[in-house]
Each structure stands twice: as C-alpha cells, then as structure tokens.
Motif scaffolding. Structure first.
Motif, PDB file in Angstrom:
ATOM      1  N   PRO A  35       0.727  -0.018   7.125  1.00  0.00           N
ATOM      2  CA  PRO A  35       1.671  -0.067   6.208  1.00  0.00           C
ATOM      3  C   PRO A  35       0.713   0.837   4.888  1.00  0.00           C
ATOM      4  O   PRO A  35      -0.141  -0.167   4.872  1.00  0.00           O
ATOM      5  N   GLY A  36       1.677   0.891   3.852  1.00  0.00           N
ATOM      6  CA  GLY A  36       0.335   1.393   2.930  1.00  0.00           C
ATOM      7  C   GLY A  36       1.984   1.837   1.712  1.00  0.00           C
ATOM      8  O   GLY A  36       2.658   2.078   1.954  1.00  0.00           O
ATOM      9  N   TYR A  37       0.819   2.415   0.639  1.00  0.00           N
ATOM     10  CA  TYR A  37       2.294   3.241  -0.670  1.00  0.00           C
ATOM     11  C   TYR A  37       1.723   4.641  -0.491  1.00  0.00           C
ATOM     12  O   TYR A  37       0.283   4.717  -1.182  1.00  0.00           O
ATOM     13  N   GLY A  38       2.248   5.309  -1.135  1.00  0.00           N
ATOM     14  CA  GLY A  38       2.608   6.793  -1.249  1.00  0.00           C
ATOM     15  C   GLY A  38       2.124   6.698  -2.589  1.00  0.00           C
ATOM     16  O   GLY A  38       1.854   5.805  -3.812  1.00  0.00           O
ATOM     17  N   PRO A  39       1.633   8.287  -2.851  1.00  0.00           N
ATOM     18  CA  PRO A  39       1.379   8.544  -4.516  1.00  0.00           C
ATOM     19  C   PRO A  39       2.272   8.119  -5.876  1.00  0.00           C
ATOM     20  O   PRO A  39       2.493   8.166  -6.909  1.00  0.00           O
ATOM     21  N   ASP A  40       3.465   8.147  -5.317  1.00  0.00           N
ATOM     22  CA  ASP A  40       4.977   7.891  -6.220  1.00  0.00           C
ATOM     23  C   ASP A  40       5.175   6.059  -6.270  1.00  0.00           C
ATOM     24  O   ASP A  40       6.308   5.543  -6.608  1.00  0.00           O
ATOM     25  N   GLY A  41       4.739   5.703  -5.582  1.00  0.00           N
ATOM     26  CA  GLY A  41       4.009   3.738  -5.881  1.00  0.00           C
ATOM     27  C   GLY A  41       4.904   3.633  -4.196  1.00  0.00           C
ATOM     28  O   GLY A  41       5.622   2.531  -4.120  1.00  0.00           O
ATOM     29  N   GLU A  42       5.795   4.504  -3.670  1.00  0.00           N
ATOM     30  CA  GLU A  42       6.442   3.924  -2.440  1.00  0.00           C
ATOM     31  C   GLU A  42       6.249   3.754  -1.203  1.00  0.00           C
ATOM     32  O   GLU A  42       5.493   4.148  -0.933  1.00  0.00           O
ATOM     33  N   PRO A  43       6.877   2.900  -0.710  1.00  0.00           N
ATOM     34  CA  PRO A  43       6.207   1.650   0.706  1.00  0.00           C
ATOM     35  C   PRO A  43       6.111   3.181   1.564  1.00  0.00           C
ATOM     36  O   PRO A  43       7.295   4.230   1.982  1.00  0.00           O
ATOM     37  N   THR A  44       5.306   3.481   1.995  1.00  0.00           N
ATOM     38  CA  THR A  44       4.909   4.059   2.795  1.00  0.00           C
ATOM     39  C   THR A  44       3.963   4.074   4.812  1.00  0.00           C
ATOM     40  O   THR A  44       3.234   2.705   4.639  1.00  0.00           O
ATOM     41  N   GLU A  45       3.445   5.180   5.305  1.00  0.00           N
ATOM     42  CA  GLU A  45       2.248   4.881   6.076  1.00  0.00           C
ATOM     43  C   GLU A  45       1.471   5.542   6.180  1.00  0.00           C
ATOM     44  O   GLU A  45       1.188   6.760   5.507  1.00  0.00           O
ATOM     45  N   ILE A  46       0.068   4.938   5.769  1.00  0.00           N
ATOM     46  CA  ILE A  46      -1.030   5.486   5.893  1.00  0.00           C
ATOM     47  C   ILE A  46      -2.248   5.655   6.640  1.00  0.00           C
ATOM     48  O   ILE A  46      -2.011   4.894   7.765  1.00  0.00           O
TER      49      ILE A  46
END
Length: 535
Positions: free
Chosen positions: A277-288
């Motif tokens: 789990p992490g955050y994308g460039p737009d600050g939205e939660p995502t998987e990295i």
C-alpha cells in the motif's frame, strides 16, 4: 533552591543583564575578522577564522545549573564536558556532573571546595569567576535550548576538523588506501558524527511505543495471512515468521551446495513481484512495487540475473550457459527477460564492500527508488571499515554484523545476510546445522534477530555411494543399496529451512521443495496429506 523559589526566576524576556555581552541566544561570534598585516598585504592573505563558539551561552548554562541543579537534568542526556569550547567551562561542567550524579549539591561554594582540593581553582578564574557564573541566572526552561546551542557549535568544530583531515588525507598518497576507500572512511567518520549529533534520543513513553505496536498489528490485519512484515512468497515460511520485519537482521546460513544463494534469490524475486500500500503522485492511495538492494559479493550481476531468469523461465541454467536451447526456449527466455526488467531489483556486485560503502549505496537507493529489503551474499566476503585495525578476523566480522544491524535500524528495513558455516557439521552423524556452527560467529548470533539454516539431506545421501564390503554377501549389499536408494528417493526434491533463533516468535523447521535444474525453491505439499483418488 526550592521549587517555590523557581517562580522568582525571571522569564526569558526578563533575562539577566549581561552588560556589553550579547545575549546567550545571539548568533555566535565565529571570528571572521583577519589581523591587519599592513597596507596592501591583507588582500593577498587567506581569511583567518576561529572555530565556532559562544562563551556567553556556556556561561549562561553553567549559571543556570549552579543556581538550580534541576537544569542539569535537561541537558545531561546529550551534553558532555568536551562539548564546551572553553576548557575552564569544560572543567566546571564536569565537576557539576560529578557532584550532581553523586547526589550532592553543585553551586559556587561546593565547587570552590572541589577545585581547591584539586589545586585548579585559580586556573579556572578563582572564587570570583564561580560567583560571577552563579549570578548569570537564566530560567530552567531555557537550559535545554542553551545546551543544544553548545552541542551544535561543538559538532561544527568537529566537522571543521573532519574536513581538514579529509583534505590532508587526500593530499597524501597512501598505497594501501585508494581514493574510494578514503571516501568510505570519511563517510564512516561523518556517520559517527551524525550519530553523536542526535540530541532527541532518550526515553519513549509507553503510550507512544504502544501506538507503534498497534500500527504493526493493524498492518498485519489489513495485509491478511498473519503477515505484518515483507512477505517471503513462501506459504509456510510466512506462517512461521510473519514475513520479514523492518529493522531486523536475518542471518541465512548453510554449508556449500545447500542452495542458500538460490533460496535468497527466489525470495528477492518473489518480493519485487509483490506490491505494498502506498500513495500515487496525485496523493491517492494505491499499490506501489517493492524495491530490493541485492549485494552479490560472490557472483557477478549477470550471473545472478541468469539464475533468476532460469528460475522464472523454467529453463535449466546449464543449458542457458552452453546455449543449448530450442527456438521456442530462446523466444520464451527473451519474452520473460523483458517482463523481468520492469522489477525494482538492484544488484551491486562490488567486491570487498565495506559497511560504510553499503550504507551509502542503500541511503541513495532509498531516496531515489524506495527500499524494502537489503540482501548481502555473503557476510564473510565483506571487508572491515577502511583504515580499521581489528585484532582478528572474528572481531572484524563481529563489527560487520553490528554495522548491518545498525543499517537495518537506521533505514527501517529487514536485512538478510548470508553466512558460511564451519566444517564441524560434516563431522556429525546428524549434519543439520546448529547455532554454534556459525563461522567466525563473534557477535553474529547476538546481533541477529532471526537465524535460519538451510539443509538438504539429499545432498549428503547422494554422496554416500554404497560399495560392497569384503565380508558382505551379494544379498546383503543389494539390500543395503536398495535401502540407500529408498532414502535418496525419500529426500529427493526436499529442503529444510530451520529457524534456530527468532526474537519475535517460535523456532521450528519448514519443509520446502527444491528443483536443482532451475535452482528453485517452492512450497512443499506432502503427497501423503492428500486424500486418495477414487475410481
């Protein structure tokens, strides 16, 4: 001084009158002025500068301590006598430290008696100077801020000294110390200075510690499967260890040909295929994607990549080396290699790598690409700190293991270090490794949070080639040979991962499958555990 008397001490904006002296929180005078060498001469001379210091701040802090010994408690965790620029202040603070820590009162009167007994009173300015210091009263609230100013100026002086030593060392041509080793030595000194520069250490409240613990529990619940750390990709391994945990040092040891490099390579490859789990460039939660630093001190980067490619494409590595591939296999390998190139597995095959060098590379990698795990293959091939003088190889390896544990804590990632085992395992009937078998162990066992041994019975049984004894009949030999074949068949394709130490959980043994052609480990499913097929 009683607690009631503390109320009478002036607040910071009502501080003591220092006359012509600048206030303690004023910018320190670094002495940038150069002496006058006559007309036309000073423009050709370098600017002379004195080391950074602020005697007024030192006087103010000592005055606070002498007026109220509770001020010492606010700075004692990080401020030492040698941090004072003035040698006299060094001695006075040291005397205060000795008296207060013995439960005695430290003020101008007790210090007078203290220094009279040692015959150094006049060297420190006499009774008048001690009284003058005690008159420089500041609030106990400001004591910590004054201490940090003194400590910061000390670090600046040390940094100047380090810089001068680096310059002088670079000018000298030492045959035994290359330029890159000089850089690593300088990094080590700077790291130690940075460690000494931490003034925020000390106790953590139980509530704060509990909050971190609950966060780990929450991560385990959200991740599922009882895994709170980085998953290994092996079902039973994760069930026993709960994944590889941040700041842990994991030692993976085995005798040669047990497959320890293949095992840790399989783990690394499975980890970089997973996401977190992490955050994308737009600050939205995502998987990295996860990132791994793999330090291969034994094999070159291309050899290690070939192993991973063989395992992923399921093409025997010896066929790949000899080029004995069908057109379909070649095309398959090409397609798999393109897919693998996207993963964040970074390989460093620098030989004789030192702990400071490894730390520098990992810091840079974490800053640029993120970092979830560090793998070292293997610990005994690392070198001690450049310029270090260890009495023995055992002591040097102990320093390396302590350094790796420090890196795990600093970067907050698990570190897996492969290690050799001594030959004494070969002398036993049961050749399964034990903690005492760690080669050049020193403090490896103590520093490690987890110690894992890899063992394959098949390797030893295959080398027990039965031969017919002189007094043995043909029937007896055939029976013994058949028994050997049965043992070999039973052990074939199986490996044992023995967890001999786990600081956070139980010790146990996990059975894994092993395919030598592809140097690949996997989850083991016992055929006897499956129900029989009907019809």
């Amino acid at each position: 001084m009683s607690d009631n008397e503390l109320d009478n001490i002036p607040l910071p904006d009502e501080g003591p009158d220092y006359g012509d002296m600048p206030p303690p929180d004023a910018a320190p005078d670094f002495g940038h002025g150069a002496p006058d060498f006559g007309p036309g001469q000073d423009e050709f001379l370098p600017e002379l500068r004195t080391p950074p210091h602020n005697y007024e701040v030192e006087q103010a802090l000592l005055g606070a301590i002498l007026a109220n010994n509770k001020a010492y408690e606010r700075v004692s965790d990080f401020l030492l006598p040698q941090h004072f620029a003035d040698p006299a202040h060094n001695e006075i603070y040291s005397a205060c430290k000795s008296l207060i820590e013995r439960g005695q009162l430290a003020n101008a009167t007790t210090l007078k008696a203290f220094f009279e007994s040692s015959g150094t009173l006049e060297e420190l300015g006499g009774t008048a100077y001690l009284a003058q210091l005690q008159d420089h009263v500041v609030t106990i609230i400001n004591a910590s801020d004054y201490g940090k100013i003194i400590h910061d100026l000390y670090l600046r002086r040390e940094l100047i000294d380090v810089g001068e030593n680096i310059v002088n060392s670079a000018h000298e041509h030492e045959i035994d110390l290359s330029a890159s080793q000089q850089i690593e030595k300088a990094e080590q000194v700077l790291y130690r200075l940075a460690e000494e520069g931490q003034t925020e250490g000390g106790f953590v409240s139980f509530g704060d510690a509990l909050s971190v613990s609950v966060e780990h529990i929450d991560a385990a619940v959200r991740q599922g499967g009882g895994i709170s750390g980085v998953p290994s990709g092996f079902r039973d391994v994760d069930k026993l260890l709960g994944g590889f945990h941040s700041s842990d040092l994991i030692i993976l040891a085995a005798r040669p040909s047990m497959g320890k490099t293949a095992f840790v390579t399989n783990i690394a490859f499975q980890i970089v295929q997973s996401k977190k789990p992490g955050y994308g460039p737009d600050g939205e939660p995502t998987e990295i994607p996860r990132s791994i630093a793999f330090f291969s001190l034994e094999m070159s980067a291309d050899q290690l990549a070939s192993r991973i490619l063989s395992s992923a494409a399921r093409v025997p590595s010896h066929n790949m080396r000899r080029g004995e591939l069908t057109d379909d296999e070649y095309e398959h390998i090409f397609q798999v290699s393109r897919a693998l190139s996207q993963y964040k597995l970074f390989i460093d095959d620098t030989p004789n790598l030192t702990v400071p060098g490894l730390r520098t590379r990992c810091r840079r990698l974490k800053r640029q690409h993120g970092l979830d795990m560090i793998v070292i293959d293997y610990l005994q091939l690392m070198s001690g700190a450049p310029g270090g003088k260890s009495d023995s190889r055992v002591q040097e390896v102990s320093e390396i293991s302590r350094g790796l544990k420090g890196i795990a804590k600093e970067l907050d990632v698990p570190v897996i270090a492969l290690s050799q085992l001594s030959r004494q395992t070969e002398q036993r009937d049961d050749k399964r490794p034990q903690l005492a078998d760690l080669r050049e162990s020193g403090s490896i066992e103590q520093d490690a949070d987890v110690v894992i041994f890899l063992y394959r019975d098949e390797y030893y049984i295959a080398r027990e080639k039965p031969g017919q004894a002189a007094n043995e009949t043909a029937e007896q030999f055939q029976e013994r040979a058949a028994n050997h074949e049965a043992r070999l068949a039973s052990a074939a394709g199986k490996a044992e991962m023995i967890v001999a130490k786990q600081r956070h959980g139980p010790i146990d043994t996990v059975t894994l499958s092993f395919e030598g052609n592809f140097t690949q480990f996997g989850d083991y499913d016992d055929p006897e555990s499956f129900p029989e097929q009907i019809g």
